[in-house]
Scaffold this active site. Structure first.
Site: not given
Lengths: 270, 535
Positions: B108, B258, B172-173, B143, B334, B78, B260, B305-306, B271, B331, B256, B453
């Site tokens: 293009d 990721e 790919s990314s 994950w 924004k 998931h 964002y 922090h994780h 926006s 943040t 982390h 979890r």
């Protein structure tokens, strides 16, 4: 809007191409095949995938070279290619950050399992100022010869370009041979503990990049013989030179961190 | 913003049939493939989450037999599918490909052929990932694929398949990121200076930098996993001098940024949407740009922090607490700028606007619980509880996903030439809004009550809120089915969409070309003349 249909840009509108999908298929076969191989089934699929990857690279870049030779690579397209190569090298730098991170994680904070020292207890490391230093000199020299080739190219001196490239490629090949010789005489094993893991994976990925860079320069040499490069348009050569300098700089970090600082006061082999 | 001229659709030698897509070098066709791929990923990941909620609806063994390994295989699949095969392909590959060249007035992408391999690499990646649960015991690692659970804990091929799926998706990314950055830096139309770019383009530019610099570190980390598993290296094997916490550092140095990568494109979409439906320019354009840059930069220095409970020196914890809370500042800039944009505007509550307001509201909830979790002391109690699950679903399944839907309803008329039905879209929004809140809000309570979890069961005392959460997920499932209906209705019955269906609020360049946008736009590059871009 009378001029709406006239093209007023110099960008390269690339024709449809089968190579991206073929390349993805090849990468898929390579990795699925590697899973099969690692778990004892067969390495045939992986070998097939690898051949197909190499084939895709060949035909894809052959197309790029043809496009460059037929005028698709205008100034703005060349600038785009420069951006692309710089960004690719930036991502490669971050890949090596991971291996240096692993190295420093263990060398700065040795655990009790390795005897609380770095190199870990019982590990005999290479003599810093022996072959590793020779290799440093070889790679640095190859950085100067590739610059020689570049200056010759910019002054329209094809002979100088070819000589500089030959020297660079030969020095790169010597580096790889010495590295292979050194590997075969290592007093520590790839699977023998954290020292071998960090040493062989970091220097091994660097060695792989040296080989790739040597192939890249060899392609440039062949193209130089064919008269592809001009003083105004030679991005292929520039990209190879940038890549070679990148490989060079990574080695300087490997040499000073792993071979020199990281050898500590440990007993040395050979 | 004025454009001298726009579209053109002549002289293409595009192959037809399957070759049009498989051989494609067209940013719109490739974008469409990405969106279809993302839709499939979203449905697959959604079905997995529904099955997990059915298992958790009541205490004791449920539909998965209470088997923790199977449950965790579902958790892993998931998470990976939603991150790599829904949000990233839809936002970056889909909307990014479709809109970036049009918004900057380029014909293009910079590297159209490389653009196509970015998409096609996802296919073998998806095959590996989608097949991994059916191989052996499956990847029950989450994950994050933490060692040693992913090394000595999972000897079968499933985890190797996940590792290679991540290698392919990562390649790919990275290629996609190189393409987007080069396109944005090198192919802007005359007059489109960086400070005039639409905020969606800025969001994708910053996202691309995060991808470029963080994914190679993940590639290194999972390569270490691979050699530890198969070739006897000792990176994460403490007995041989390695360190399992090293994996956590490397993973979260990627992980982390990721998160964002997942949310910045959503910021970019809303926006665009909010000024459109408020009929006034975005408040504080430059502040919005530099807030996103700040989020991107600080996002690289807060990863640990994780890992508060993995055992860290107190000074390191203090640093990571402080650095993490700093992110609340840009943040907040924004959030308040969006609100200030709405302030005094003549607001039209059309469907894209509803999703955008929903995003602001619910992302803020997730942001506030994020500030709570940033505190190492509190995190000691809440780590690995459902409070964390609630937090990141508020920012992702309500932040990122709401952004996807905002973008979908905003641009579907431009992409397919038919406009969605306003009433049907509003029903979709409200079903989803109510469903996800019923699903995830009670998980805060469950987390504070200590429910962990990645466990398929829980004490009877927690049955009540778990049932509510499961019922909410069923409503979200109904909303997803309703979305499929809306999609079908739009494609087949939708009204013809005008070039600019939104009126004067929508003034980025994609609204100057016909709907659907022709195969080639801006073969004649426009000149940008107005003083302020993106609004």
């Amino acid at each position: 809007m009378a001029d709406a249909h006239t093209r007023n840009h110099d960008y390269h509108m690339v024709e449809p191409s089968p190579w991206p999908a073929l390349g993805a298929l090849a990468a898929g076969l390579l990795l699925i095949g590697t899973v099969l191989g690692m778990h004892g089934y067969t390495w045939v699929v992986a070998a097939l995938g690898l051949l197909l990857v190499l084939y895709t690279m060949f035909v894809w870049w052959r197309d790029v070279v043809r496009e460059a030779e037929t005028g698709s690579h205008t100034k703005v397209v060349q600038l785009g290619l420069r951006y692309g190569m710089v960004l690719f090298i930036a991502s490669e730098v971050m890949f090596f950050v991971a291996w240096f991170w692993a190295f420093f994680n263990s060398s700065l904070f040795p655990t009790a399992e390795m005897g609380g020292t770095w190199p870990p207890e019982g590990v005999q490391v290479f003599r810093t100022w022996d072959l590793p230093f020779l290799n440093t000199l070889i790679l640095l020299t190859s950085g100067t010869t590739v610059t020689w080739a570049h200056h010759a190219l910019k002054e329209g001196n094809r002979k100088g370009l070819i000589q500089g490239l030959w020297l660079t490629i030969i020095l790169g090949a010597i580096f790889t041979c010495i590295q292979a010789y050194e590997y075969s005489h290592a007093a520590f094993a790839f699977n023998g503990g954290i020292y071998g893991s960090t040493f062989f994976m970091a220097t091994g990925f660097h060695g792989l990049h040296v080989i790739i860079g040597t192939i890249f320069l060899t392609v440039c040499l062949i193209r130089a013989y064919q008269g592809h490069f001009t003083p105004d348009q030679h991005f292929g050569f520039e990209a190879a030179a940038w890549y070679w300098h990148f490989v060079d700089v990574v080695w300087l970090f490997l040499f000073s961190c792993i071979y020199w600082w990281g050898s500590g006061a440990a007993p040395v082999a050979g | 913003m004025n454009a001298q001229s726009h579209a053109h659709g002549a002289h293409d030698h595009t192959p037809s049939g399957w070759r049009r897509y498989v051989y494609s070098t067209n940013h719109k066709d490739i974008g469409t493939m990405y969106i279809v791929f993302g839709l499939i990923g979203g449905l697959a990941g959604g079905i997995l989450s529904m099955l997990m909620r059915i298992e958790l609806a009541e205490p004791g063994p449920g539909i998965l037999g209470g088997d923790d390994q199977i449950f965790n295989v579902f958790v892993s699949a998931h998470g990976l599918i939603m991150v790599f095969f829904l949000v990233m392909p839809t936002f970056i590959g889909g909307f990014g490909n479709w809109m970036i060249p049009m918004m900057i007035g380029a014909p293009d992408m910079a590297f159209p052929r490389m653009n196509n391999i970015s998409f096609w690499l996802l296919i073998p990646s998806a095959i590996l990932l989608y097949a991994s649960p059916f191989v052996g015991d499956g990847p029950g690692t989450g994950w994050t694929v933490y060692a040693p659970l992913s090394t000595s804990g999972h000897p079968g091929p499933a985890v190797d398949m996940v590792i290679f799926a991540l290698h392919l998706a990562g390649a790919s990314s990275i290629l996609g990121a190189i393409n987007f950055i080069t396109t944005i830096f090198n192919m802007r139309a005359p007059g489109m200076t960086l400070h005039k770019m639409p905020l969606f383009v800025w969001a994708l530019l910053i996202t691309a930098f995060l991808l470029l610099l963080s994914l190679p570190v993940l590639a290194g980390a999972i390569t270490m996993l691979l050699t530890d598993r198969n070739f006897g290296t000792a990176f994460f094997d403490a007995a041989k001098g390695g360190d399992p916490v090293l994996y956590q550092h490397l993973f979260w140095f990627f992980g982390h940024p990721e998160v964002y990568i997942l949310i910045l494109p959503a910021f970019g979409v809303i926006s665009m949407v909010i000024p459109t439906f408020c009929h006034k320019p975005i408040f504080g354009y430059l502040g919005m740009v530099y807030a996103m840059i700040a989020i991107g930069v600080i996002g690289f220095v807060v990863w640990a922090h994780h890992m508060y409970t993995a055992g860290m020196p107190i000074n390191a914890r203090a640093y990571f607490v402080a650095a993490t809370m700093v992110i609340a500042v840009p943040t907040g800039i924004k959030i308040f700028s969006w609100i200030a944009t709405m302030w005094g505007g003549s607001i039209e509550f059309k469907v894209p606007m509803l999703w955008s307001i929903g995003l602001i509201f619910l992302f803020t909830v997730g942001g506030v619980t994020g500030v709570v979790l940033a505190n190492a002391g509190i995190d000691y109690a809440l780590h690995d509880t459902y409070y964390v699950v609630a937090h990141f679903h508020y920012v992702l399944s309500m932040g990122a996903l709401f952004g996807i839907f905002a973008g979908f309803y905003y641009w579907i008329g431009k992409m397919c030439g038919r406009q969605y039905n306003e009433a049907f879209g509003q029903i979709h929004f409200w079903l989803t809004f109510i469903g996800v809140n019923i699903t995830f809000f009670p998980q805060h309570f469950l987390g504070v009550a200590g429910m962990p979890r990645r466990i398929a069961d829980y004490p009877d005392a927690l049955a009540g809120w778990n049932l509510v959460s499961s019922l909410g997920s069923y409503l979200s499932g109904v909303a997803a089915l309703w979305f499929l209906f809306v999609l079908w209705h739009t494609m087949t019955r939708g009204e013809k969409c005008a070039d600019n269906p939104w009126g004067e609020g929508a003034n980025s360049l994609e609204w100057t070309v016909p709907s659907p946008a022709p195969f080639h736009t801006f073969e004649h590059v426009p000149t940008i003349r107005s003083s302020a871009g993106g609004h």
